[in-house]
Design an enzyme around this catalytic site. Structure first.
Site, PDB file in Angstrom:
ATOM      1  N   ASP A  59      -8.495   2.684 -21.958  1.00 26.77           N
ATOM      2  CA  ASP A  59      -7.460   3.128 -21.028  1.00 26.77           C
ATOM      3  C   ASP A  59      -6.863   1.928 -20.287  1.00 26.77           C
ATOM      4  OD1 ASP A  59      -9.630   2.621 -19.411  1.00 26.77           O
ATOM      5  OD2 ASP A  59      -9.497   4.482 -18.266  1.00 26.77           O
ATOM      6  N   SER A  60      -7.404   0.738 -20.554  1.00 33.60           N
ATOM      7  CA  SER A  60      -6.764  -0.498 -20.084  1.00 33.60           C
ATOM      8  C   SER A  60      -5.336  -0.576 -20.613  1.00 33.60           C
ATOM      9  CB  SER A  60      -7.571  -1.722 -20.522  1.00 33.60           C
ATOM     10  OG  SER A  60      -7.865  -1.658 -21.906  1.00 33.60           O
TER      11      SER A  60
ATOM     12  N   GLU B 272     -16.535   7.041 -18.564  1.00 30.91           N
ATOM     13  CA  GLU B 272     -17.166   6.229 -17.530  1.00 30.91           C
ATOM     14  C   GLU B 272     -18.102   7.066 -16.666  1.00 30.91           C
ATOM     15  OE1 GLU B 272     -14.220   4.105 -15.259  1.00 30.91           O
ATOM     16  OE2 GLU B 272     -13.317   3.217 -17.049  1.00 30.91           O
TER      17      GLU B 272
ATOM     18  N   GLU C   9     -20.446  -3.197 -17.748  1.00 31.02           N
ATOM     19  CA  GLU C   9     -19.348  -4.067 -17.286  1.00 31.02           C
ATOM     20  C   GLU C   9     -19.679  -4.766 -15.979  1.00 31.02           C
ATOM     21  OE1 GLU C   9     -15.400  -2.466 -17.597  1.00 31.02           O
ATOM     22  OE2 GLU C   9     -14.533  -4.057 -16.355  1.00 31.02           O
TER      23      GLU C   9
HETATM   24  O1  KIV Z   1     -10.371   0.269 -21.063  1.00 31.29           O
HETATM   25  C1  KIV Z   1     -10.952  -0.698 -21.581  1.00 31.29           C
HETATM   26  O2  KIV Z   1     -10.324  -1.563 -22.183  1.00 31.29           O
HETATM   27  C2  KIV Z   1     -12.410  -0.751 -21.461  1.00 31.29           C
HETATM   28  C3  KIV Z   1     -13.156  -1.930 -21.869  1.00 31.29           C
HETATM   29  C4  KIV Z   1     -12.662  -3.223 -22.052  1.00 31.29           C
HETATM   30  C5  KIV Z   1     -14.621  -1.804 -21.882  1.00 31.29           C
HETATM   31  O3  KIV Z   1     -12.985   0.182 -21.013  1.00 31.29           O
END
Ligand code: KIV
Length: 273
Positions: A41-42, A112, A178
């Site tokens: 979700d990044s 998460e 993380e």
């Molecule tokens: O959303 C993301 O990119 C992530 C990671 C890099 C672990 O959760």
């Protein structure tokens, strides 16, 4: 094709290689090199300019999940469940995880949270949804943490260790860890039965993950300590765009090489029809 069982059994072996991807071309590039491609979700911050991951929707994850899945033949594709799509109840989580899997073709989802999410992970795992868990710094909780600080220092380490143990015991096939201290990453990795995948969590983990744009140097203004930049894409891209702009303004581009003649093969100096 790499499966969730393969990943689960990779504990203590050659470290698992994981990166994020959000598009088909990047997924194609990663496929030969990665065990896991995560549609994180990044994507909200990396591609859509959002200030955090909180504004990411299920529809965005489905769109990018489909794009990535089209580019992957070998790696395990995992898609993140966005904020608000799973926390309410195990039933809500199942409904949305099923949509993610059915509409993207991904093999697993990531969500998460530690102890409070264990019941949901158990519910999903028992119903055909493999879950990658994510503990330590969980970016969707940025407003609870008050930022993106390292988690699990000192006595707080017990909380993170309990979280990791709870999600592993509930049936997660791997756990992203993380931004935690190395000593805690080592402890958690030795205590849980499934692989830990670290991001800012040292070599003590069973695998590593990074946001692909971070390790490619796609940003000039974001240089977290835990990222090694393997390329400087933004600097290269900036140079290329500046050169293009200068060439267009000086009428150096396009040249005869880029121009079409009136009939196929009739290009005077170009490369073809
Ligand atoms: O959303 C993301 O990119 C992530 C990671 C890099 C672990 O959760």
């Amino acid at each position: 094709m790499i499966t969730t069982s393969y990943v689960a059994q990779a504990k203590g072996r050659t470290p698992l290689v994981c990166l994020t991807a959000y598009t088909t071309p990047m997924a194609k590039l990663l496929d030969a090199h990665c065990d896991v491609v995560l549609v994180g979700d990044s994507v909200g911050m990396v591609l859509h300019g959002l200030p955090s991951t909180l504004g990411v929707t299920l529809d965005m994850m489905i769109l990018h999940g489909r794009a990535v899945r089209r580019g992957v033949e070998r790696a395990l594709v995992v898609v993140d469940m966005p904020f608000g799509s799973y926390e309410e109840s195990p039933e809500q989580a199942f409904r949305n995880a099923a949509r993610l899997m059915a509409e993207t073709g991904c093999a697993a989802v990531k969500l998460e949270g530690g102890e409070p999410m264990a019941g949901t992970i158990r519910f999903l795992a028992a119903r055909g949804v493999p879950v990658m868990a994510h503990v330590g710094l969980t970016p969707q909780s940025v407003n609870t943490f008050g930022g993106y600080a390292v988690q699990g220092r000192g006595e707080d380490g017990e909380r993170v260790a309990r979280d990791a143990a709870a999600v592993a015991e509930a049936g997660a096939f791997a756990v992203v860890l993380e931004k935690v201290p190395e000593s805690l990453a080592r402890r958690v990795t030795s205590e849980i039965a499934v692989p830990t995948i670290g991001i800012g969590a040292s070599q003590a983990c069973d695998g590593q993950i990074l946001v692909v744009d971070d390790m490619l140097g796609a940003f000039t203004d974001f240089r977290p300590k835990f990222v090694h930049r393997y390329a400087e894409l933004s600097a290269e891209a900036e140079k290329a765009v500046a050169a293009y702009a200068a060439d267009v303004r000086a009428r150096r581009f396009p040249t005869a090489d880029h121009v079409f003649g009136d009939t196929p093969g009739a290009v005077a100096r170009g490369r073809g029809a």
